[in-house]
Design an enzyme around this catalytic site. Structure first.
Site, PDB file in Angstrom:
ATOM      1  N   CYS A  21      51.074  91.836  90.891  1.00  0.00           N
ATOM      2  CA  CYS A  21      51.323  90.438  89.857  1.00  0.00           C
ATOM      3  C   CYS A  21      52.842  90.991  89.381  1.00  0.00           C
ATOM      4  O   CYS A  21      53.059  92.770  89.374  1.00  0.00           O
ATOM      5  CB  CYS A  21      50.619  89.984  89.402  1.00  0.00           C
ATOM      6  SG  CYS A  21      51.165  88.074  87.945  1.00  0.00           S
ATOM      7  N   CYS A  31      54.335  85.583  85.103  1.00  0.00           N
ATOM      8  CA  CYS A  31      53.746  86.535  86.692  1.00  0.00           C
ATOM      9  C   CYS A  31      55.258  85.974  87.670  1.00  0.00           C
ATOM     10  O   CYS A  31      55.078  86.533  88.717  1.00  0.00           O
ATOM     11  CB  CYS A  31      52.868  85.456  87.193  1.00  0.00           C
ATOM     12  SG  CYS A  31      51.529  85.777  86.278  1.00  0.00           S
ATOM     13  N   LYS A  52      43.044  80.604  90.850  1.00  0.00           N
ATOM     14  CA  LYS A  52      42.845  80.750  89.733  1.00  0.00           C
ATOM     15  C   LYS A  52      43.627  80.256  88.641  1.00  0.00           C
ATOM     16  O   LYS A  52      44.363  79.413  88.638  1.00  0.00           O
ATOM     17  CB  LYS A  52      44.020  82.127  89.715  1.00  0.00           C
ATOM     18  CG  LYS A  52      44.124  82.784  88.121  1.00  0.00           C
ATOM     19  CD  LYS A  52      45.007  84.473  88.402  1.00  0.00           C
ATOM     20  CE  LYS A  52      45.585  85.270  86.680  1.00  0.00           C
ATOM     21  NZ  LYS A  52      46.224  85.584  87.431  1.00  0.00           N
ATOM     22  N   ARG A  85      45.150  90.331  78.030  1.00  0.00           N
ATOM     23  CA  ARG A  85      47.070  91.040  77.989  1.00  0.00           C
ATOM     24  C   ARG A  85      46.853  92.144  76.865  1.00  0.00           C
ATOM     25  O   ARG A  85      47.649  92.228  77.475  1.00  0.00           O
ATOM     26  CB  ARG A  85      46.206  88.967  77.515  1.00  0.00           C
ATOM     27  CG  ARG A  85      47.190  88.545  78.220  1.00  0.00           C
ATOM     28  CD  ARG A  85      46.924  87.079  77.915  1.00  0.00           C
ATOM     29  NE  ARG A  85      47.214  86.183  78.782  1.00  0.00           N
ATOM     30  CZ  ARG A  85      47.238  84.803  79.496  1.00  0.00           C
ATOM     31  NH1 ARG A  85      47.147  83.942  78.151  1.00  0.00           N
ATOM     32  NH2 ARG A  85      47.084  84.106  80.622  1.00  0.00           N
ATOM     33  N   ARG A 139      51.481  79.725  81.259  1.00  0.00           N
ATOM     34  CA  ARG A 139      50.720  79.575  82.623  1.00  0.00           C
ATOM     35  C   ARG A 139      50.860  78.885  83.203  1.00  0.00           C
ATOM     36  O   ARG A 139      50.242  78.477  84.439  1.00  0.00           O
ATOM     37  CB  ARG A 139      50.898  81.179  83.013  1.00  0.00           C
ATOM     38  CG  ARG A 139      50.861  82.890  82.707  1.00  0.00           C
ATOM     39  CD  ARG A 139      49.858  83.713  83.054  1.00  0.00           C
ATOM     40  NE  ARG A 139      50.873  85.062  82.479  1.00  0.00           N
ATOM     41  CZ  ARG A 139      49.919  85.930  82.020  1.00  0.00           C
ATOM     42  NH1 ARG A 139      48.959  85.768  81.461  1.00  0.00           N
ATOM     43  NH2 ARG A 139      50.860  87.009  81.268  1.00  0.00           N
ATOM     44  N   GLU A 198      43.851  74.708  97.221  1.00  0.00           N
ATOM     45  CA  GLU A 198      44.636  76.476  97.661  1.00  0.00           C
ATOM     46  C   GLU A 198      44.276  77.215  98.199  1.00  0.00           C
ATOM     47  O   GLU A 198      44.992  77.908  98.796  1.00  0.00           O
ATOM     48  CB  GLU A 198      44.573  76.940  96.081  1.00  0.00           C
ATOM     49  CG  GLU A 198      45.234  76.333  94.875  1.00  0.00           C
ATOM     50  CD  GLU A 198      47.194  77.267  95.071  1.00  0.00           C
ATOM     51  OE1 GLU A 198      46.797  77.537  95.335  1.00  0.00           O
ATOM     52  OE2 GLU A 198      47.717  77.383  94.232  1.00  0.00           O
ATOM     53  N   LYS A 208      38.545  83.254  90.133  1.00  0.00           N
ATOM     54  CA  LYS A 208      38.555  83.570  88.716  1.00  0.00           C
ATOM     55  C   LYS A 208      39.477  82.140  88.127  1.00  0.00           C
ATOM     56  O   LYS A 208      39.907  81.308  87.870  1.00  0.00           O
ATOM     57  CB  LYS A 208      40.130  84.571  88.972  1.00  0.00           C
ATOM     58  CG  LYS A 208      40.172  85.601  87.918  1.00  0.00           C
ATOM     59  CD  LYS A 208      41.579  86.116  87.360  1.00  0.00           C
ATOM     60  CE  LYS A 208      41.680  86.578  86.350  1.00  0.00           C
ATOM     61  NZ  LYS A 208      42.998  88.104  86.360  1.00  0.00           N
ATOM     62  N   SER A 219      37.816  89.352  80.943  1.00  0.00           N
ATOM     63  CA  SER A 219      37.647  89.713  79.978  1.00  0.00           C
ATOM     64  C   SER A 219      37.261  89.174  79.183  1.00  0.00           C
ATOM     65  O   SER A 219      35.897  89.924  78.134  1.00  0.00           O
ATOM     66  CB  SER A 219      39.133  90.432  79.016  1.00  0.00           C
ATOM     67  OG  SER A 219      40.128  89.062  79.859  1.00  0.00           O
ATOM     68  N   TYR A 236      33.877  94.105  84.070  1.00  0.00           N
ATOM     69  CA  TYR A 236      33.803  95.095  82.846  1.00  0.00           C
ATOM     70  C   TYR A 236      32.379  96.145  83.105  1.00  0.00           C
ATOM     71  O   TYR A 236      32.708  96.967  82.084  1.00  0.00           O
ATOM     72  CB  TYR A 236      34.185  95.092  82.034  1.00  0.00           C
ATOM     73  CG  TYR A 236      35.941  94.267  82.532  1.00  0.00           C
ATOM     74  CD1 TYR A 236      37.321  94.882  82.575  1.00  0.00           C
ATOM     75  CD2 TYR A 236      36.074  92.708  82.350  1.00  0.00           C
ATOM     76  CE1 TYR A 236      38.458  94.468  82.815  1.00  0.00           C
ATOM     77  CE2 TYR A 236      37.142  92.923  82.647  1.00  0.00           C
ATOM     78  CZ  TYR A 236      38.973  93.437  82.855  1.00  0.00           C
ATOM     79  OH  TYR A 236      39.734  92.747  83.144  1.00  0.00           O
TER      80      TYR A 236
END
Ligand SMILES: [Zn+2]
Length: 329
Positions: free
Chosen positions: A122, A132, A201, A211, A223, A239, A254, A280, A319
């Site tokens: 990206c 992006c 996404k 971010r 976005r 998509e 995502k 996140s 994570y």
């Protein structure tokens, strides 16, 4: 057959019995750990909203990657924080870009050989405005240009593959990027490198902590003109259809937890390998509850991952990868 001849509790009485009839399993090899690579040396800077997650200079990232390999984790997803940003995201496709340099280092380490190295593709970490794609401005009005962005994204993917990425994973949500990336990879001699498309996404509030981690917050606007509207499941399928038609080898969904129904729908409809990204905000939200003693960390973590597997994801970007791999042994 009904109660009392059928008693479903018969199969839940002992852990051995529960283990025997368990339908969904997690294993470390299907977990992918994201790394945020920054310039410098011996840099290990914790991200405030993501306990246990760091910006790492390449030398420190190698150590982190070695720890992941030792735990049997399947792969790494690499993000970069360049020293400088500009309007054209030069750092994204530069031969000596931060992720390209890390990939070359990683490829030189025998200890890291078991890890699949996935490069996020990206521009947002590399553009001065944090979008992006390429921004066209006309007075107060601005537009994220699709086709000129795709050209830079394809160039970025080819450069990351050349530097050693095993998989390239476009996350920009521009139209036509998968085909452009496939072409750029093939022309550049990387015809064996698969494209894992972040096919659906969604524009999500749950990306907030990322971010900070990737220093990629848009300086203006949002976005929503390229990421998907969270209300739309059918559009998500369109998509994915499009990305498959353009040559995607794998899919990445995502975020995960607020969109488990989309993961399930995609699983039922498509046979491509599919992962989901526990983003996140999902991680931070759970950690905030752990810190207050409101949730039991290990059980809540494993349950969150299991829900994503059960929804239909083959693998999970998370994570929690290291913590979960330790639990799974
Ligand atoms: Zn982006």
């Amino acid at each position: 057959m009904n109660f009392p001849s059928t008693r479903l509790r018969r199969l839940r009485r002992t852990e051995a019995m529960r283990s025997l009839v368990r339908e969904t399993h997690l294993h470390p090899g299907a977990l992918i750990y994201p790394l945020f690579i920054c310039p410098g040396e011996s840099v290990r800077k914790e991200i405030g909203s993501m306990p246990g997650v760091f910006n790492l200079s390449i030398d420190e990232a190698v150590k982190e990657a070695e720890a992941c390999a030792a735990l049997g984790i399947g792969g790494l997803l690499l993000f970069g924080l360049p020293a400088e940003k500009d309007e054209q995201a030069t750092g994204a496709w530069a031969e000596d870009g931060i992720v390209q340099s890390a990939l070359r280092k990683f490829k030189n380490s025998r200890a890291l050989a078991p890890l699949v190295l996935i490069a996020d593709v990206c521009l947002c970490e590399y553009t001065s405005h944090g979008h992006c794609g390429v921004v066209a401005r006309d007075g107060d009005h601005y537009e994220i240009e699709n086709d000129s962005s795709v050209a830079l994204i394809a160039k970025t993917a080819a450069s990351l593959a050349k530097a050693g990425a095993d998989i390239v994973a476009p996350s920009d949500m521009m139209d036509g990027r998968v085909e452009a990336i496939r072409d750029a990879l093939d022309v550049g001699g990387s015809e064996q490198i698969p494209v894992m498309s972040y096919a659906s996404k969604f524009a999500s509030a749950f990306y907030g902590p990322f971010r900070e981690a990737a220093d990629s917050a848009p300086q203006f606007g949002d976005r929503r003109s390229y990421q998907m509207d969270g209300a739309n499941l059918r559009e998500a399928m369109r998509e994915i259809d499009q990305d498959i038609a353009e040559g995607a080898d794998m899919l990445l969904m995502k975020p995960a937890m607020p969109y488990l129904d989309v993961i399930r729908a995609a699983r039922e409809r498509y046979d491509l390998p599919m992962g989901a990204y526990q983003v996140s905000g999902e991680y931070s939200m759970l950690h905030a509850a752990f810190q207050r003693g409101w949730l039991e960390p290990e059980r809540a973590m494993m349950e969150s991952l299991l829900s994503i597997r059960r929804a239909g994801a083959d693998f999970i970007v998370t994570y929690f990868a290291k913590d979960a791999a330790k639990v799974l042994g």
